[in-house]
Design a protein around this motif. Sequence first.
Motif, short mmCIF file in Angstrom:
data_model
loop_
_atom_site.label_atom_id
_atom_site.label_comp_id
_atom_site.label_asym_id
_atom_site.label_seq_id
_atom_site.Cartn_x
_atom_site.Cartn_y
_atom_site.Cartn_z
N VAL A 135 0.86 -1.17 0.00
CA VAL A 135 0.00 0.00 0.00
C VAL A 135 0.91 1.23 0.00
N VAL A 136 0.69 2.12 -0.98
CA VAL A 136 1.48 3.34 -1.11
C VAL A 136 0.52 4.51 -1.20
N ASN A 137 0.56 5.42 -0.22
CA ASN A 137 -0.33 6.59 -0.21
C ASN A 137 -1.79 6.19 -0.38
N GLU A 138 -2.22 5.22 0.38
CA GLU A 138 -3.59 4.72 0.38
C GLU A 138 -4.02 4.11 -0.96
N LYS A 139 -3.05 3.72 -1.79
CA LYS A 139 -3.34 3.04 -3.04
C LYS A 139 -2.55 1.74 -3.08
#
Length: 158
Positions: A135-139
Amino acid sequence: MADEENVTPEEQALADEWAAALSEAGDASQDDIDALMAGNAAPAAPAAPVAPRAPMEEFGMSPKAPTIAGLEGPNLDVILDIPVTISMEVGHTDINIRNLLQLNQGSVIELDRLAGEPLDVMVNGTLIAHGEVVVVNEKFGIRLTDVISPSERIKKLR
């Protein structure tokens, strides 16, 4: 030809084909066409001198103009802006249409992968790597854990 009024349509079609072929060759004249129609194998010499033709380059020969070549080979800048589709495959399964039509909200489809197994990273349908979900920046994203070598990818295409 000497007797142009008695030319049959077949002879005229043949003459037209020869004229087109000789004009593509670049050294055709009416004398050549007449000689071929009369049955002579050797065409007459061209009236005007023909410009010398440059030799054809063989595919794969090094280009005459200097290009920037990297360590991997020729300059590939021309293909760098071509879009490709990249997808991640969690797993797959085969079901029949009867079961497909019975799916509704909340249905669970069992896949062929175990939980925790790496995902397949596909580019235009070709496997290029394996990775894990992050998960990166809520994506969602994918961290590549294993990249397939170019030689192995080429072997799979054959």
